[in-house]
Design a protein around this motif. Structure first.
Motif, PDB file in Angstrom:
ATOM      1  N   VAL A   7       0.857  -1.173   0.000  1.00 50.84           N
ATOM      2  CA  VAL A   7       0.000   0.000   0.000  1.00 50.84           C
ATOM      3  C   VAL A   7       0.897   1.229   0.000  1.00 50.84           C
ATOM      4  O   VAL A   7       1.685   1.437   0.932  1.00 50.84           O
ATOM      5  N   TYR A   8       0.798   2.012  -1.048  1.00 52.66           N
ATOM      6  CA  TYR A   8       1.556   3.258  -1.163  1.00 52.66           C
ATOM      7  C   TYR A   8       0.673   4.390  -0.636  1.00 52.66           C
ATOM      8  O   TYR A   8      -0.463   4.557  -1.088  1.00 52.66           O
ATOM      9  N   TRP A   9       1.206   5.176   0.319  1.00 56.96           N
ATOM     10  CA  TRP A   9       0.404   6.193   0.978  1.00 56.96           C
ATOM     11  C   TRP A   9       1.273   7.357   1.415  1.00 56.96           C
ATOM     12  O   TRP A   9       2.488   7.306   1.307  1.00 56.96           O
ATOM     13  N   ARG A  10       0.636   8.416   1.929  1.00 60.09           N
ATOM     14  CA  ARG A  10       1.371   9.526   2.550  1.00 60.09           C
ATOM     15  C   ARG A  10       0.563  10.065   3.729  1.00 60.09           C
ATOM     16  O   ARG A  10      -0.669   9.930   3.756  1.00 60.09           O
ATOM     17  N   GLY A  12      -1.594  12.257   6.278  1.00 54.96           N
ATOM     18  CA  GLY A  12      -2.621  13.266   6.077  1.00 54.96           C
ATOM     19  C   GLY A  12      -3.581  12.974   4.948  1.00 54.96           C
ATOM     20  O   GLY A  12      -4.553  13.703   4.761  1.00 54.96           O
ATOM     21  N   CYS A  13      -3.319  11.910   4.185  1.00 53.96           N
ATOM     22  CA  CYS A  13      -4.149  11.550   3.032  1.00 53.96           C
ATOM     23  C   CYS A  13      -5.360  10.765   3.535  1.00 53.96           C
ATOM     24  O   CYS A  13      -5.207   9.692   4.132  1.00 53.96           O
ATOM     25  N   SER A  14      -6.556  11.288   3.298  1.00 57.89           N
ATOM     26  CA  SER A  14      -7.767  10.672   3.842  1.00 57.89           C
ATOM     27  C   SER A  14      -8.003   9.275   3.286  1.00 57.89           C
ATOM     28  O   SER A  14      -8.302   8.330   4.031  1.00 57.89           O
ATOM     29  N   SER A  15      -7.862   9.101   1.975  1.00 56.46           N
ATOM     30  CA  SER A  15      -8.089   7.788   1.370  1.00 56.46           C
ATOM     31  C   SER A  15      -7.019   6.792   1.789  1.00 56.46           C
ATOM     32  O   SER A  15      -7.276   5.581   1.850  1.00 56.46           O
ATOM     33  N   CYS A  16      -5.819   7.289   2.085  1.00 53.84           N
ATOM     34  CA  CYS A  16      -4.739   6.407   2.537  1.00 53.84           C
ATOM     35  C   CYS A  16      -5.080   5.805   3.897  1.00 53.84           C
ATOM     36  O   CYS A  16      -4.911   4.599   4.124  1.00 53.84           O
ATOM     37  N   VAL A  17      -5.537   6.659   4.823  1.00 51.73           N
ATOM     38  CA  VAL A  17      -5.920   6.166   6.144  1.00 51.73           C
ATOM     39  C   VAL A  17      -7.029   5.127   5.994  1.00 51.73           C
ATOM     40  O   VAL A  17      -7.002   4.058   6.608  1.00 51.73           O
ATOM     41  N   ARG A  18      -7.992   5.438   5.150  1.00 50.15           N
ATOM     42  CA  ARG A  18      -9.175   4.570   5.032  1.00 50.15           C
ATOM     43  C   ARG A  18      -8.823   3.209   4.450  1.00 50.15           C
ATOM     44  O   ARG A  18      -9.306   2.179   4.923  1.00 50.15           O
ATOM     45  N   VAL A  19      -8.000   3.174   3.402  1.00 51.88           N
ATOM     46  CA  VAL A  19      -7.714   1.872   2.788  1.00 51.88           C
ATOM     47  C   VAL A  19      -6.861   1.008   3.707  1.00 51.88           C
ATOM     48  O   VAL A  19      -7.036  -0.217   3.762  1.00 51.88           O
ATOM     49  N   LYS A  20      -5.955   1.596   4.472  1.00 49.66           N
ATOM     50  CA  LYS A  20      -5.157   0.798   5.409  1.00 49.66           C
ATOM     51  C   LYS A  20      -6.042   0.206   6.500  1.00 49.66           C
ATOM     52  O   LYS A  20      -5.889  -0.960   6.871  1.00 49.66           O
ATOM     53  N   VAL A  53      -1.272   8.761  -4.882  1.00 46.91           N
ATOM     54  CA  VAL A  53      -1.602   7.693  -3.928  1.00 46.91           C
ATOM     55  C   VAL A  53      -2.981   8.005  -3.332  1.00 46.91           C
ATOM     56  O   VAL A  53      -3.458   9.142  -3.435  1.00 46.91           O
ATOM     57  N   PRO A  54      -3.618   7.017  -2.708  1.00 44.89           N
ATOM     58  CA  PRO A  54      -3.134   5.680  -2.368  1.00 44.89           C
ATOM     59  C   PRO A  54      -3.294   4.690  -3.509  1.00 44.89           C
ATOM     60  O   PRO A  54      -4.210   4.793  -4.327  1.00 44.89           O
ATOM     61  N   VAL A  55      -2.387   3.733  -3.519  1.00 41.84           N
ATOM     62  CA  VAL A  55      -2.408   2.650  -4.509  1.00 41.84           C
ATOM     63  C   VAL A  55      -2.146   1.345  -3.776  1.00 41.84           C
ATOM     64  O   VAL A  55      -1.272   1.282  -2.906  1.00 41.84           O
ATOM     65  N   VAL A  56      -2.899   0.321  -4.120  1.00 44.25           N
ATOM     66  CA  VAL A  56      -2.666  -1.026  -3.628  1.00 44.25           C
ATOM     67  C   VAL A  56      -2.095  -1.822  -4.785  1.00 44.25           C
ATOM     68  O   VAL A  56      -2.696  -1.862  -5.870  1.00 44.25           O
ATOM     69  N   ALA A  57      -0.933  -2.439  -4.591  1.00 48.70           N
ATOM     70  CA  ALA A  57      -0.229  -3.097  -5.697  1.00 48.70           C
ATOM     71  C   ALA A  57       0.269  -4.475  -5.303  1.00 48.70           C
ATOM     72  O   ALA A  57       0.589  -4.745  -4.139  1.00 48.70           O
ATOM     73  N   PHE A  64      -6.149   1.772  -7.891  1.00 51.69           N
ATOM     74  CA  PHE A  64      -6.275   2.998  -7.104  1.00 51.69           C
ATOM     75  C   PHE A  64      -7.213   2.707  -5.936  1.00 51.69           C
ATOM     76  O   PHE A  64      -8.202   1.986  -6.073  1.00 51.69           O
ATOM     77  N   ALA A  65      -6.925   3.296  -4.786  1.00 52.67           N
ATOM     78  CA  ALA A  65      -7.681   2.961  -3.576  1.00 52.67           C
ATOM     79  C   ALA A  65      -8.675   4.044  -3.179  1.00 52.67           C
ATOM     80  O   ALA A  65      -9.107   4.104  -2.029  1.00 52.67           O
ATOM     81  N   GLN A  66      -9.054   4.895  -4.122  1.00 52.14           N
ATOM     82  CA  GLN A  66     -10.044   5.919  -3.812  1.00 52.14           C
ATOM     83  C   GLN A  66     -11.422   5.321  -3.567  1.00 52.14           C
ATOM     84  O   GLN A  66     -12.221   5.882  -2.824  1.00 52.14           O
ATOM     85  N   GLU A  67     -11.718   4.197  -4.211  1.00 53.41           N
ATOM     86  CA  GLU A  67     -13.006   3.519  -4.042  1.00 53.41           C
ATOM     87  C   GLU A  67     -12.745   2.116  -3.524  1.00 53.41           C
ATOM     88  O   GLU A  67     -12.116   1.294  -4.191  1.00 53.41           O
ATOM     89  N   LEU A  68     -13.225   1.833  -2.309  1.00 48.05           N
ATOM     90  CA  LEU A  68     -12.931   0.547  -1.679  1.00 48.05           C
ATOM     91  C   LEU A  68     -13.577  -0.625  -2.402  1.00 48.05           C
ATOM     92  O   LEU A  68     -13.093  -1.763  -2.297  1.00 48.05           O
ATOM     93  N   ALA A  69     -14.647  -0.390  -3.142  1.00 51.03           N
ATOM     94  CA  ALA A  69     -15.242  -1.473  -3.929  1.00 51.03           C
ATOM     95  C   ALA A  69     -14.242  -1.967  -4.975  1.00 51.03           C
ATOM     96  O   ALA A  69     -14.160  -3.168  -5.251  1.00 51.03           O
ATOM     97  N   ASP A  70     -13.450  -1.037  -5.536  1.00 57.35           N
ATOM     98  CA  ASP A  70     -12.418  -1.431  -6.501  1.00 57.35           C
ATOM     99  C   ASP A  70     -11.329  -2.243  -5.810  1.00 57.35           C
ATOM    100  O   ASP A  70     -10.820  -3.222  -6.364  1.00 57.35           O
ATOM    101  N   VAL A  71     -10.971  -1.847  -4.591  1.00 54.87           N
ATOM    102  CA  VAL A  71      -9.941  -2.570  -3.842  1.00 54.87           C
ATOM    103  C   VAL A  71     -10.420  -3.976  -3.503  1.00 54.87           C
ATOM    104  O   VAL A  71      -9.674  -4.954  -3.628  1.00 54.87           O
ATOM    105  N   SER A  72     -11.674  -4.101  -3.088  1.00 52.85           N
ATOM    106  CA  SER A  72     -12.196  -5.420  -2.726  1.00 52.85           C
ATOM    107  C   SER A  72     -12.204  -6.350  -3.929  1.00 52.85           C
ATOM    108  O   SER A  72     -11.890  -7.544  -3.806  1.00 52.85           O
ATOM    109  N   ARG A  73     -12.530  -5.822  -5.116  1.00 59.81           N
ATOM    110  CA  ARG A  73     -12.492  -6.663  -6.329  1.00 59.81           C
ATOM    111  C   ARG A  73     -11.058  -7.063  -6.653  1.00 59.81           C
ATOM    112  O   ARG A  73     -10.803  -8.190  -7.096  1.00 59.81           O
TER     113      ARG A  73
END
Length: 252
Positions: A7-10, A12-20, A53-57, A64-73
């Motif tokens: 998981v690539y993140w930085r 203060g990034c809201s989507s980064c916190v959420r996907v982790k 970011v965030p990116v799950v690889a 891209f981890a902006q939408e968790l439905a995409d991450v789950s797929r």
């Protein structure tokens, strides 16, 4: 499925916190890569054609981890996500960005240039401005067809937006545009799709993401004020956040 997952993140990034938090909640192990602490990691993403970011690889495969439905797929999981209705999302969004206009002017002028959080080069002024860059990018996407939302919400404030009052004024103008868009929208079910840099997304999903995105950064501003010993003018409440898929953490 978690083998070699990164998981690539930085900070203060809201989507980064959420996907982790999402992955941890599923019991999925992953390698955490803070691109602010390891800038060379961005070169790995650049090699994949990724600029944000965030990116799950996993190897050269990524999502891209902006939408968790995409991450789950991407993980091969079928997960049902419950979402507030579009009208409720807009109401919450307006509540959040109007409250943030009160709060931004409470930040002491002498502290606007301070970093919002350690480990990331984003000032308090930039963070406050970013709350409104989110709806600005949303409106440019749905009204003008702008797909690269990051070109809007990652841009620094323009030269004419420097003071907290100027940030508040920008916020007020964006709020008015959002009200006009919703009032004129014929399909209040938001059944259509929108093209974004992370793929074609249902309008309802994009609306939800942008609503909680602004809310997360509004929470961060409230935390900053409290850290300064300043009582927020009309703080947001748990009811204002209820139903939004906010992460538990604020910064990381």
């Amino acid at each position: 499925m978690s083998e070699n997952l990164k998981v690539y993140w930085r900070p203060g990034c809201s989507s980064c916190v959420r996907v982790k938090e999402f992955l941890s909640g599923l019991g999925v192990e992953y390698q955490s890569v803070n691109v602010s602490a390891t800038p060379e990691a961005m070169q790995d993403l650049f090699a994949l054609g990724v600029r944000t970011v965030p990116v799950v690889a996993r190897g050269r495969d990524y999502v891209f981890a902006q939408e968790l439905a995409d991450v789950s797929r991407f993980l091969g999981r079928e997960i049902e996500f419950r979402r507030l209705a579009p009208g409720e999302l807009v109401a919450r969004w307006l509540t959040v960005i109007e409250a943030a206009q009160r709060h931004v002017v409470q930040i002491p002028a002498a502290r606007l240039a301070e970093r919002a959080t350690p480990g990331r080069d984003r000032s308090l002024r930039d963070l406050a401005y970013h709350i409104y860059q989110v709806p600005d990018s949303f409106l440019q996407a749905v009204e003008d067809g702008v797909e690269d939302l990051t070109s809007v919400y990652n841009a620094p404030p323009p030269p004419h937006v420097r003071t907290s009052e100027e940030v508040r004024a920008f916020g007020a103008s964006v709020t008015a545009r959002l009200r006009r868009w919703w009032g004129a929208l014929p399909d209040k079910a938001c059944a259509g799709n929108v093209n974004t840099y992370y793929g074609e997304q249902p309008l309802h999903h994009l609306l939800e993401r942008c609503t909680w995105h602004s809310a997360q950064h509004a929470r961060q501003i409230l935390s900053v004020l409290e850290g300064f010993g300043i009582a927020p003018d009309g703080p947001l409440t748990a009811q204002d956040y209820a139903g939004l898929p906010l992460p538990r953490g604020l910064w990381e």
